[in-house]
Design a protein around this motif. Sequence first.
Motif, PDB file in Angstrom:
ATOM      1  N   ARG A  85       3.237   6.081  -5.645  1.00  0.00           N
ATOM      2  CA  ARG A  85       2.942   6.233  -7.079  1.00  0.00           C
ATOM      3  C   ARG A  85       1.790   7.191  -7.340  1.00  0.00           C
ATOM      4  O   ARG A  85       1.393   7.389  -8.483  1.00  0.00           O
ATOM      5  N   GLY A  86       1.245   7.771  -6.301  1.00  0.00           N
ATOM      6  CA  GLY A  86       0.213   8.779  -6.476  1.00  0.00           C
ATOM      7  C   GLY A  86      -1.198   8.251  -6.568  1.00  0.00           C
ATOM      8  O   GLY A  86      -2.104   8.954  -7.018  1.00  0.00           O
ATOM      9  N   ARG A  87      -1.426   7.000  -6.137  1.00  0.00           N
ATOM     10  CA  ARG A  87      -2.774   6.455  -6.187  1.00  0.00           C
ATOM     11  C   ARG A  87      -3.674   7.216  -5.204  1.00  0.00           C
ATOM     12  O   ARG A  87      -3.244   7.595  -4.118  1.00  0.00           O
ATOM     13  N   SER A  88      -4.908   7.405  -5.595  1.00  0.00           N
ATOM     14  CA  SER A  88      -5.850   8.148  -4.759  1.00  0.00           C
ATOM     15  C   SER A  88      -6.225   7.347  -3.520  1.00  0.00           C
ATOM     16  O   SER A  88      -6.036   6.128  -3.459  1.00  0.00           O
ATOM     17  N   ARG A  89      -6.801   8.046  -2.538  1.00  0.00           N
ATOM     18  CA  ARG A  89      -7.230   7.358  -1.321  1.00  0.00           C
ATOM     19  C   ARG A  89      -8.311   6.335  -1.633  1.00  0.00           C
ATOM     20  O   ARG A  89      -8.371   5.268  -1.027  1.00  0.00           O
ATOM     21  N   SER A  90      -9.158   6.676  -2.598  1.00  0.00           N
ATOM     22  CA  SER A  90     -10.209   5.739  -2.975  1.00  0.00           C
ATOM     23  C   SER A  90      -9.609   4.462  -3.561  1.00  0.00           C
ATOM     24  O   SER A  90     -10.043   3.350  -3.241  1.00  0.00           O
ATOM     25  N   THR A  91      -8.595   4.598  -4.404  1.00  0.00           N
ATOM     26  CA  THR A  91      -7.936   3.430  -4.998  1.00  0.00           C
ATOM     27  C   THR A  91      -7.216   2.618  -3.936  1.00  0.00           C
ATOM     28  O   THR A  91      -7.273   1.379  -3.933  1.00  0.00           O
ATOM     29  N   LEU A 109       0.818  -1.209   0.000  1.00  0.00           N
ATOM     30  CA  LEU A 109       0.000   0.000   0.000  1.00  0.00           C
ATOM     31  C   LEU A 109       0.852   1.259   0.000  1.00  0.00           C
ATOM     32  O   LEU A 109       0.513   2.254  -0.650  1.00  0.00           O
ATOM     33  N   ALA A 110       1.972   1.213   0.724  1.00  0.00           N
ATOM     34  CA  ALA A 110       2.872   2.379   0.748  1.00  0.00           C
ATOM     35  C   ALA A 110       3.424   2.644  -0.647  1.00  0.00           C
ATOM     36  O   ALA A 110       3.529   3.811  -1.077  1.00  0.00           O
ATOM     37  N   ALA A 111       3.790   1.590  -1.356  1.00  0.00           N
ATOM     38  CA  ALA A 111       4.314   1.760  -2.713  1.00  0.00           C
ATOM     39  C   ALA A 111       3.245   2.338  -3.633  1.00  0.00           C
ATOM     40  O   ALA A 111       3.533   3.174  -4.505  1.00  0.00           O
ATOM     41  N   GLN A 112       2.001   1.915  -3.443  1.00  0.00           N
ATOM     42  CA  GLN A 112       0.908   2.463  -4.240  1.00  0.00           C
ATOM     43  C   GLN A 112       0.715   3.948  -3.961  1.00  0.00           C
ATOM     44  O   GLN A 112       0.466   4.745  -4.868  1.00  0.00           O
ATOM     45  N   PRO A 170      -6.596   3.800   4.252  1.00  0.00           N
ATOM     46  CA  PRO A 170      -7.121   5.162   4.398  1.00  0.00           C
ATOM     47  C   PRO A 170      -8.604   5.205   4.093  1.00  0.00           C
ATOM     48  O   PRO A 170      -9.077   4.513   3.192  1.00  0.00           O
ATOM     49  N   ARG A 171      -9.330   5.984   4.859  1.00  0.00           N
ATOM     50  CA  ARG A 171     -10.757   6.142   4.586  1.00  0.00           C
ATOM     51  C   ARG A 171     -10.921   6.890   3.279  1.00  0.00           C
ATOM     52  O   ARG A 171     -10.305   7.925   3.063  1.00  0.00           O
ATOM     53  N   ARG A 172     -11.750   6.330   2.402  1.00  0.00           N
ATOM     54  CA  ARG A 172     -11.939   6.973   1.105  1.00  0.00           C
ATOM     55  C   ARG A 172     -12.853   8.181   1.239  1.00  0.00           C
ATOM     56  O   ARG A 172     -13.778   8.208   2.055  1.00  0.00           O
ATOM     57  N   HIS A 173     -12.541   9.204   0.445  1.00  0.00           N
ATOM     58  CA  HIS A 173     -13.442  10.356   0.392  1.00  0.00           C
ATOM     59  C   HIS A 173     -14.682   9.949  -0.383  1.00  0.00           C
ATOM     60  O   HIS A 173     -14.585   9.411  -1.486  1.00  0.00           O
ATOM     61  N   ARG A 174     -15.825  10.183   0.186  1.00  0.00           N
ATOM     62  CA  ARG A 174     -17.057   9.817  -0.501  1.00  0.00           C
ATOM     63  C   ARG A 174     -17.548  11.015  -1.289  1.00  0.00           C
ATOM     64  O   ARG A 174     -18.086  11.967  -0.733  1.00  0.00           O
TER      65      ARG A 174
END
Length: 313
Positions: A71-77, A65-68, A109-113
């Motif tokens: 790489r700039g992945r969103s919290r939702s991803t 998850l840290a590597a993701q 991480p909690r995703r932004h809804r």
Amino acid sequence: MSGDHPVAWADALEAYERHLAAERGLSDHTVRAYRGDLDQLAAHAVARRVTDPGALGLADLRSFLAAQQVRGRSRSTLARRAAAVRRFTAWMVRTGRADADPGAHLASPRRHRELPGVLKDGDVRALLDAAARRCEDEETGGDPAARAVAVRDLAILELLYATGIRVAELCSLDVDDLDRQRGVVRVLGKGAKERSVPFGAPAAHALDRWLACRPDLAVHGGPAVFVGRRGGRIDPRTVRRTVHARLEDVDGAPDLGPHGLRHTAATHLLEGGADLRSVQELLGHASLATTQVYTHVSSERLRAAYRLAHPRA
């Protein structure tokens, strides 16, 4: 990527993919999404010298998850991939492929809804009126196939807004799924769960017109309700293009696509007084929490109106 995995990883992922499709009854699209997430986990784990998924530890999952995140992945991803990992490791333990479940301790991480976009009542009326005018214009043009496509498109828009069904559900409808006497359509939703969804007189009228001229498209799509120009069962991409194109006819309307009509139908139902449980059943949501996002849409509109209208807002 999956072809590069060590044997233990490849075997586990293939078995899990079969489990998702056969036992859980998930759609091909959802299975591909899960598999894509887990292929990335496998590649990351192998780079950390974890060649057997049964040997995964919590540190490996956190590192993934840290590597993701790097790489700039969103919290939702990130939240979605963490959920995919947790389900996979739990399945590994249930099937005896692992002794411990590191995913049970994995936080995400909690995703932004985000509030789903919706059309205003006036935009919906303008959309359907514009589609109806296209039918009349094509009727005077003398091309039966072009007229059939215009009538089909109006029926698609009416049914999507009337029922809030998903685009994949609409494309999979057969003629026998329409109960015109009761005004309901039988829908096969996610997880192969069947439900009946009502529709009103405007959608019923649009469907009648479409079914009357459906043979003009040289139908060979079997019992499919909606067919494409060449007569085969309509493709979701065609429906999406149709909705986007018709929304371009409405000045100021957001470009939402078919899922936007689903959001709009749900929001308008709640604003009209429908209870949350009924809307959940109509939409085919497994969880009431998924349906509750539409209450936030309505509340946001109410707050916006309050800010504009109240002297002490």
